[in-house]
Enzyme design. Structure first.
Site, mmCIF file in Angstrom:
data_model
loop_
_atom_site.group_PDB
_atom_site.id
_atom_site.type_symbol
_atom_site.label_atom_id
_atom_site.label_comp_id
_atom_site.label_asym_id
_atom_site.label_seq_id
_atom_site.Cartn_x
_atom_site.Cartn_y
_atom_site.Cartn_z
ATOM 1 N N ARG A 12 1.204 17.790 -7.964
ATOM 2 C CA ARG A 12 1.239 17.709 -6.507
ATOM 3 C C ARG A 12 0.334 18.774 -5.906
ATOM 4 N NH1 ARG A 12 4.961 14.281 -4.335
ATOM 5 N NH2 ARG A 12 6.543 13.580 -5.791
ATOM 6 N N GLY A 37 5.669 6.894 -8.627
ATOM 7 C CA GLY A 37 5.622 5.841 -7.629
ATOM 8 C C GLY A 37 4.214 5.416 -7.261
ATOM 9 N N ASP A 38 4.078 4.910 -6.049
ATOM 10 C CA ASP A 38 2.825 4.336 -5.582
ATOM 11 C C ASP A 38 1.661 5.322 -5.672
ATOM 12 O OD1 ASP A 38 1.357 2.168 -4.295
ATOM 13 O OD2 ASP A 38 1.292 3.500 -2.550
ATOM 14 N N THR A 40 1.352 7.993 -7.597
ATOM 15 C CA THR A 40 1.053 8.279 -9.004
ATOM 16 C C THR A 40 0.276 7.132 -9.623
ATOM 17 O OG1 THR A 40 3.027 9.638 -9.230
ATOM 18 C CG2 THR A 40 2.093 8.747 -11.263
ATOM 19 N N ASP A 68 12.302 5.262 -3.998
ATOM 20 C CA ASP A 68 12.135 4.440 -2.800
ATOM 21 C C ASP A 68 12.074 2.951 -3.122
ATOM 22 O OD1 ASP A 68 11.909 6.753 -1.224
ATOM 23 O OD2 ASP A 68 9.778 6.895 -1.704
#
Length: 83
Positions: A12, A37-38, A40, A68
């Site tokens: 991050r 998620g999206d 990554t 999510d």
């Protein structure tokens, strides 16, 4: 665990596909698993594009995980029920 991605210089707060591919080559890594998620998965694709451009013999495998549950083409991802 607070320095995720440290050997590849990713995590991050920053992403540089060129530097990551440099590091993969230096370390002789030929397989990378990304879990997330999206964001990554998008970063994994960018890494794949850079590795392909260089002709690197590396497999990049994205494992979808999202609290999510916002990843396309999946009804449910692990992490969603446990959040």
């Amino acid at each position: 665990h607070m320095k995720g991605g440290s050997i590849l210089k990713a995590g991050r707060g920053g992403f540089d596909a060129e530097k990551i591919c440099d590091r993969l080559g230096q370390l002789g890594i030929n397989m990378v698993f990304t879990v997330g998620g999206d964001g990554t998965q998008a970063a994994s694709h960018m890494l794949y594009v850079e590795a392909k451009k260089r002709g690197m013999p590396v497999s990049i495998i994205g494992v979808p995980k999202s609290i999510d549950n916002d990843i396309l083409f999946f009804d449910k991802t692990f992490g969603f029920d446990s959040a």
